[in-house]
Design an enzyme around this catalytic site. Structure first.
Site, short mmCIF file in Angstrom:
data_model
loop_
_atom_site.label_atom_id
_atom_site.label_comp_id
_atom_site.label_asym_id
_atom_site.label_seq_id
_atom_site.Cartn_x
_atom_site.Cartn_y
_atom_site.Cartn_z
N ASP A 75 0.82 -1.22 0.00
CA ASP A 75 0.00 0.00 0.00
C ASP A 75 0.86 1.27 0.00
O ASP A 75 2.02 1.25 0.42
CB ASP A 75 -0.88 0.04 1.26
CG ASP A 75 -2.06 -0.92 1.16
OD1 ASP A 75 -2.07 -1.77 0.25
OD2 ASP A 75 -2.97 -0.82 2.00
N HIS A 220 3.87 -2.29 3.10
CA HIS A 220 3.90 -0.94 2.52
C HIS A 220 5.21 -0.76 1.74
O HIS A 220 6.29 -0.90 2.33
CB HIS A 220 3.78 0.12 3.62
CG HIS A 220 2.43 0.10 4.28
ND1 HIS A 220 2.10 -0.80 5.27
CD2 HIS A 220 1.31 0.85 4.05
CE1 HIS A 220 0.84 -0.59 5.63
NE2 HIS A 220 0.33 0.39 4.92
ZN LIG Z 1 -2.69 3.26 2.98
#
Ligand SMILES: [Zn+2]
Length: 257
Positions: A75, A220
């Protein structure tokens, strides 16, 4: 029926019964206060946990998968760090799913193109990922999704169908927005907390502990620590005979229109 609707019906009925009992002096007003407090607690849990599917249906893992397959999702990119993530994925011949922020794509279009070029999948993670995005109105949230779609379409020439809500937070406005845009909501069931936990060992353990077929891992691509966690994770998956697939393959759905 969505859990939210069921919970609301139960609490409304309980509330009516309690108010009636209170009006006949059969019950203390405190019982009603406790009931409202319980409703707030349950609703807050629903807002914070996408896996609860409290406000909307989401795909968080695929327990029907018989083979040793998992999906790794990234993400908040694209980011300069994404290029290093892509190198690690290439080294282990693994494909990932990147939930990109529209504004980040505008800042790093070449990195976003690189994600596409290397046959990874891109999903929508809103246009700004603003820290107050979860209190946006339905229309403003629709704009967030549509603007990110446009940014993704500019670099991929394809309309994304996968959407992941920022922070995994859901609420009635987001549910209405996603219904309007028609995206498939993707959650996770293995949250690494790679943005907050400083120890690679702890992050890796959170992912690999009790890992099952069809699990969806959240990482991430913006974090430096994720690079070394990813390499160790891919080694773990390789030695335990897991195959890593993209989200569309894990759920047998379309990633693009
Ligand atoms: Zn996010």
């Amino acid at each position: 029926m969505l859990i939210r609707n069921f919970v609301n019906i139960v609490f409304i009925v309980a509330g009516i019964v309690m108010i009636t009992a209170i009006s006949f002096n059969k019950l203390s007003v405190w019982s009603l206060i406790v009931l409202v407090f319980c409703w707030v607690l349950i609703t807050t849990y629903g807002v914070l946990n996408i896996k609860a599917e409290y406000f909307l249906k989401s795909l968080n893992n695929n327990p029907n998968i018989k083979e040793k397959k998992v999906a790794i999702t990234f993400d908040d990119g694209p980011d300069l760090n994404t290029l290093k993530i892509l190198e690690v994925l290439d080294k282990y011949k693994v494909k990932g799913t990147f939930f990109c922020i529209g504004k980040q794509i505008e800042t790093h279009p070449d990195i976003a193109k690189e994600i596409i070029k290397r046959n990874h999948v891109i999903g929508n993670h809103t246009h700004t990922h603003d820290k107050f995005i979860d209190i946006y109105s339905t229309n403003r949230f629709i704009n967030e999704i549509e603007d990110a779609d446009i940014a993704i379409q500019k670099i991929s020439k394809k309309k994304p169908l996968l959407f992941r809500p920022p922070y995994g937070i859901t609420n009635p406005n987001i549910a209405r927005a996603v219904k309007k845009t028609g995206h498939t909501v993707i959650g996770w069931n293995k949250r690494s907390f790679d943005t907050t936990i400083p120890s690679e060992k702890v992050i890796l353990k959170r992912i690999t502990n009790n890992l099952k077929n069809g699990d969806v891992i959240l990482l991430h691509d913006t974090k430096l620590i994720t690079l070394s966690v990813l390499e160790q994770l891919l080694l773990f998956l390789q030695s335990n005979n897991y195959t890593t697939v993209t989200i569309d393959e894990l759920f047998s759905i379309q990633a693009y229109a």
